[in-house]
Design a protein around this motif. Structure first.
Motif, mmCIF file in Angstrom:
data_model
loop_
_atom_site.group_PDB
_atom_site.id
_atom_site.type_symbol
_atom_site.label_atom_id
_atom_site.label_comp_id
_atom_site.label_asym_id
_atom_site.label_seq_id
_atom_site.Cartn_x
_atom_site.Cartn_y
_atom_site.Cartn_z
ATOM 1 N N ASN A 185 0.817 -1.218 0.000
ATOM 2 C CA ASN A 185 0.000 0.000 0.000
ATOM 3 C C ASN A 185 0.855 1.275 0.000
ATOM 4 O O ASN A 185 0.426 2.318 0.458
ATOM 5 N N ALA A 237 1.590 3.314 -2.261
ATOM 6 C CA ALA A 237 1.044 4.438 -3.026
ATOM 7 C C ALA A 237 0.251 5.379 -2.128
ATOM 8 O O ALA A 237 0.274 6.599 -2.329
ATOM 9 N N LYS A 271 -3.758 6.094 -7.003
ATOM 10 C CA LYS A 271 -3.871 5.294 -8.222
ATOM 11 C C LYS A 271 -2.845 5.742 -9.266
ATOM 12 O O LYS A 271 -2.216 4.920 -9.942
ATOM 13 N N ALA A 316 0.542 4.487 -8.145
ATOM 14 C CA ALA A 316 0.636 3.035 -8.367
ATOM 15 C C ALA A 316 0.878 2.728 -9.834
ATOM 16 O O ALA A 316 1.694 1.855 -10.181
ATOM 17 N N GLU A 317 0.172 3.434 -10.731
ATOM 18 C CA GLU A 317 0.327 3.193 -12.168
ATOM 19 C C GLU A 317 1.741 3.503 -12.633
ATOM 20 O O GLU A 317 2.325 2.775 -13.450
ATOM 21 N N ILE A 375 4.178 0.658 -11.268
ATOM 22 C CA ILE A 375 4.145 -0.680 -11.894
ATOM 23 C C ILE A 375 4.698 -0.660 -13.319
ATOM 24 O O ILE A 375 5.075 -1.701 -13.848
ATOM 25 N N GLU A 381 -1.211 -6.065 -10.293
ATOM 26 C CA GLU A 381 -2.487 -5.396 -10.523
ATOM 27 C C GLU A 381 -2.679 -4.282 -9.513
ATOM 28 O O GLU A 381 -2.142 -4.339 -8.396
ATOM 29 N N ILE A 382 -3.460 -3.277 -9.914
ATOM 30 C CA ILE A 382 -3.841 -2.213 -8.983
ATOM 31 C C ILE A 382 -5.270 -2.492 -8.549
ATOM 32 O O ILE A 382 -6.149 -2.742 -9.371
ATOM 33 N N GLY A 419 -5.534 2.202 -4.819
ATOM 34 C CA GLY A 419 -4.126 2.240 -5.204
ATOM 35 C C GLY A 419 -3.271 1.149 -4.598
ATOM 36 O O GLY A 419 -2.048 1.287 -4.482
ATOM 37 N N ILE A 459 -1.198 -2.193 -4.646
ATOM 38 C CA ILE A 459 -0.456 -2.921 -5.679
ATOM 39 C C ILE A 459 -0.395 -4.385 -5.248
ATOM 40 O O ILE A 459 0.209 -4.710 -4.222
#
Length: 885
Positions: free
Chosen positions: A358, A360, A372, A375-376, A379, A390-391, A395, A397
């Protein structure tokens, strides 16, 4: 001391009920990774559930807003503690670790939206009452020297010293706050809604079980309501407390701590600026090469000691590999982030993958982006070929181990065999361990099991991680009891009887001395005279003492051999330090650590008013147990230079070790190596055990009974099993050990034969049976299977296979965690889960009769891997496996 609720409270709040859990002998000093993971999991769940939702309409919250309004407090500004916690979660994205007790209160408060708080009961002064304030009562704010006063008509918890919780449960006070040193805790669970009493009781029972599992201690749950509004707490508390007056000494200490904190913050900020500057320079230099500089593993995977605990994390586990990848990805995605505090947890459910992070949510304030978005970006820097990422939610991961990684782990298990789960992370570090430590001339009682079994298992765990372990048996071979024994022997003893049966006969003499001394006090004088002669070197008394010690150790070694797997590198009793006490006394006095006490004695004084002076030398110059412990500690540290010197001793000695280690910090040779590994008490169903009166439950007798019961079980279940006596010994003694090691070491243990020998529960026989079943499958694999016997796979078979295979990589992680927390039960919990998944796999998945040969071979490897991990894990617990059962 009582806790009661004023009647007037029920007139306004007739539905009020308070769950009150008293937790005694708690160890609140050590971090618990499993508990912290639980807290992070509920934080994530609540963020997903709540989002931006207004909780005012929630019944359990609405009633508190109404209650606060009734005594004139704005619930928007001063909400109840449950809402305060939710608001903090919304604001920061997490609830940070404080200490185990506070963590568990926060977990359940979030889970059930109930105000839950904890107080140090030993800091109470007089009866505790929930009542309306009259105005002017004192309240000391937490982490502050500021004193507030209550207005008239507030609801508050009060004792003679002042208010311990202002605005009902909104604010807790400094005096009774729960710290790492707290040993007696009161946990208050409050409800104003119309929740049914049964549902409320279920929550309390769930809390009690969680406390027992993660923290330990003796737990007494109660419920107070209008029908029963008072109870006895059963603690002494403080004699004096006055929150309205803060002593000048405490003010000075507080202000000094504030200065130190400020200096530390300035220092950390300076370091951060320098690191940021260095990163910027590296980035600028790298731009000329058109690439982002790759951080070194040393920069990212820095295994440091945290909060005084040894870091035992193995960088080769899947969890640590993911952590490394995450830290690298964060630095590459956001170079301005310095030393990201990445925590990888086991996923709470298979749908969320194998592991989750967590980070993010933590970075959103620093980076000014949504979790989010963060996180994007992260990754994108993670090699997708290594993990499926995956998210989820706002947010999170989530990591899914791909099939090739799981197959590689399976290959690793089969290749490493007995070495799987071992590592070299402790290379060049030494752990000195003190456990068992029986008294000479007395038999090993069942109460010795705890120190011996827990200590040996912790030794095994650290040794498997590459630490050099030094096990010391600090036998009780010195002290006034030898004067009593020598006196008793000279008066009533017979050499031939002691030669024939040393410990039982010596115990009889010891008990007889006390029985006779109660009638004739002059016997005590005679015993003191004999001990004085012994200390002064009297040849006859020294010879008798040596004879008692030698004969006792022969008997004790026999019991250790029967128990199996118990080993010591050194047997160094109290007598070993006889010639070293003069030096430690001289050093302590010269450094003014040992100072004059009452009537010419020497003591250690402490700043902590709750810590009594520690006597190290009597007024007549005689030494004490404390003197020998200072000598022991110095000897172990200067001889072995250990990273830790662990004392596996029961919780009753907590104050003694706090006094010892606190005073030791004033010596230049001590740097905090000493650590008391506490455990609770073991009781038989008929109560406590006492050696002095001779009704001790002998360890030999318990082991004999365990083997006898196991043999009976084998006769019933497997009458054709070869070598049933040897099997019964492995099962019986394994059951005794596992009954201790499967529980949180700080929890009191009651002997329960039925539970201990159960074949279908969390017991050693169940794990041994699971291993034997796996070995049976492997043996049968050599037999021919006809085509007509083959079976097609049932539906959803892959789920059962995955549930078993995905748990394999967790084993090395649990070994590391068990070392980190000195808790073998983390390994036993894992093994039980593994055995459950294996038995579910075995009952659902065709192995020997699999339709496809490739499936058959793969599933046999899974069976072999399961057997290997069960064997390795049980070995760390000191339990032998059986090939047939």
């Amino acid at each position: 001391m009582q806790f009661r609720i004023e009647k007037g409270i029920f007139e306004q709040h007739p539905d009020l009920k308070i769950g009150f859990l008293i937790v005694r002998m708690v160890d609140n000093s050590r971090r618990n990774s499993a508990l912290e993971s639980l807290l992070r999991g509920i934080c994530a769940q609540k963020i997903r559930e709540i989002g931006s939702k207004d909780l005012k309409s929630e019944e359990k919250i609405k009633v508190w807003n109404q209650a606060y309004g009734r005594f004139g407090i704005n619930p928007e500004k001063y909400p109840c503690s449950a809402v305060k916690l939710i608001n903090k979660l919304k604001d920061k994205g997490e609830i940070s670790h404080v200490n185990p007790i506070v963590d568990i209160c926060n977990y359940f408060s979030l889970k059930y939206l109930l105000p839950i708080r904890a107080d140090d009961l030993d800091c109470l002064c007089g009866d505790l009452v929930l009542q309306f304030t009259k105005g002017g009562e004192s309240f000391r704010k937490m982490d502050s020297i500021d004193v507030m006063e209550a207005s008239e008509g507030e609801v508050a918890y009060m004792d003679k010293g002042g208010i311990i919780s202002k605005y009902w449960n909104h604010n807790r006070c400094e005096r009774t706050k729960v710290t790492s040193k707290t040993m007696t805790v009161g946990i208050f669970v409050e409800d104003l809604s119309k929740m049914h009493m049964d549902a409320f009781g279920t929550i309390l029972n769930e809390m009690a079980l969680a406390i027992s599992k993660y923290i330990g201690g003796q737990i007494e749950p109660s419920i107070l309501n209008e029908e029963g509004a008072e109870m006895e707490i059963g603690v002494q508390g403080r004699v004096m407390a006055q929150d309205g007056k803060v002593p000048q000494q405490e003010k000075n200490y507080f202000l000094e701590m504030q200065k130190l904190k400020k200096k530390q913050i300035i220092k950390e900020e300076k370091v951060a600026v320098e690191k940021k500057k260095k990163i910027a320079e590296d980035k600028k230099s790298a731009k000329s090469k058109k690439e982002i500089p790759e951080p070194t593993p040393e920069q990212i995977t820095l295994f440091m000691e945290e909060n005084g605990s040894l870091n035992t994390e193995d960088k080769n586990t899947q969890k640590q590999r993911i952590k490394f990848v995450m830290e690298k990805a964060i630095i590459m995605a956001f170079p301005q982030v310095i030393n990201p505090d990445v925590k990888i947890e086991n996923a709470t459910s298979p749908e969320y993958g194998d592991y989750a992070c967590n980070i993010a949510m933590h970075l959103t304030k620093i980076l000014g982006l949504s979790p989010k978005e963060i996180a994007e970006k992260i990754i994108k820097k993670i090699p997708q070929k290594e993990f499926r990422v995956e998210i989820a939610g706002p947010g999170f991961i989530n990591f899914f181990l791909p099939e090739n990684v799981l197959k590689d782990e399976l290959k690793k298990i089969l290749k490493e065999k007995d070495l799987y789960g071992k590592s070299s992370i402790g290379k060049e570090k030494t752990i000195v361990m003190d456990y068992s430590s029986p008294n000479i001339a007395k038999p090993l009682g069942v109460h010795h099991l705890l120190s011996t079994i827990i200590g040996q298992s912790i030794y095994n765990i650290f040794e498997s991680l590459g630490f050099k372990c030094v096990a010391v048996n600090h036998i009780g071979d010195w002290g006034t009891q030898f004067g009593k024994l020598i006196y008793a022997y000279k008066k009533w003893g017979k050499k031939e009887e002691i030669d024939a049966s040393p410990i039982p006969e010596l115990l009889k003499l010891y008990v007889k001395f006390h029985d006779e001394a109660e009638k004739n006090p002059h016997f005590e004088d005679g015993a003191r005279e004999e001990f004085k002669k012994f200390e002064e070197g009297d040849e006859e008394n020294r010879a008798l003492w040596k004879w008692f010690v030698d004969e006792s150790m022969k008997e004790i070694e026999k019991t250790y051999n029967e128990l199996g797997g118990v080993k010591f590198d050194f047997v160094m009793g109290e007598s070993f330090y006889e010639d070293k006490m003069e030096d430690i006394l001289k050093e302590g006095k010269e450094r003014e650590i040992f100072v004059r006490g009452d009537e010419g004695s020497y003591v250690v004084n402490y700043d902590d008013p709750n810590m009594a002076p520690f006597v190290v030398q009597k007024k007549d110059g005689a030494t004490l147990y404390s003197t020998r412990d200072f000598s022991t500690l110095k000897y172990r540290i200067t001889r072995w230079r250990p990273a830790r010197a662990l004392y596996v001793v029961d919780v009753a000695q907590s104050l003694h070790f706090r006094q010892l280690f606190t005073a030791a910090k004033r010596f230049p040779w001590y740097h905090g190596e000493g650590e008391h590994v506490i455990f609770g008490r073991m009781q038989m169903k008929d109560g406590k055990m006492s050696t002095r009166k001779g009704n001790v439950v002998l360890l030999d007798e318990v082991l004999e009974e365990a083997i006898k019961r196991s043999l009976k079980l084998i006769e019933e279940k497997s009458p054709n099993l070869p070598d049933k006596e040897l099997a019964a010994k492995k099962v019986g003694i394994g059951a005794v050990k596992y009954s201790i090691l499967s529980q949180n070491r700080t929890t009191d243990i009651t002997f329960d034969w039925d539970k201990m020998l159960a074949l279908d529960g969390n017991s050693s026989p169940y794990l041994q049976y699971s291993y034997a079943r796996a070995k049976s499958i492997l043996r049968k694999a050599k037999e021919e299977i006809t085509a007509s016997e083959l079976k097609k796979d049932p539906e959803n078979i892959q789920k059962k296979i995955d549930e078993l295979v995905r748990i394999f990589p967790k084993y090395p992680e649990q070994v590391s965690a068990a070392a980190q927390e000195y808790k073998p039960n983390l390994i036993s919990n894992y093994l039980y889960e593994l055995a459950q998944n294996f038995n579910s796999f075995y009952n659902s998945v065709p192995v020997l009769k699999a339709y496809k040969k490739t499936d058959r071979n793969y599933r046999l490897k899974i069976v072999e891997a399961t057997a290997g991990i069960l064997k390795n894990g049980l070995k760390l617990l000191g339990i032998e496996v059986l090939e047939e059962m």
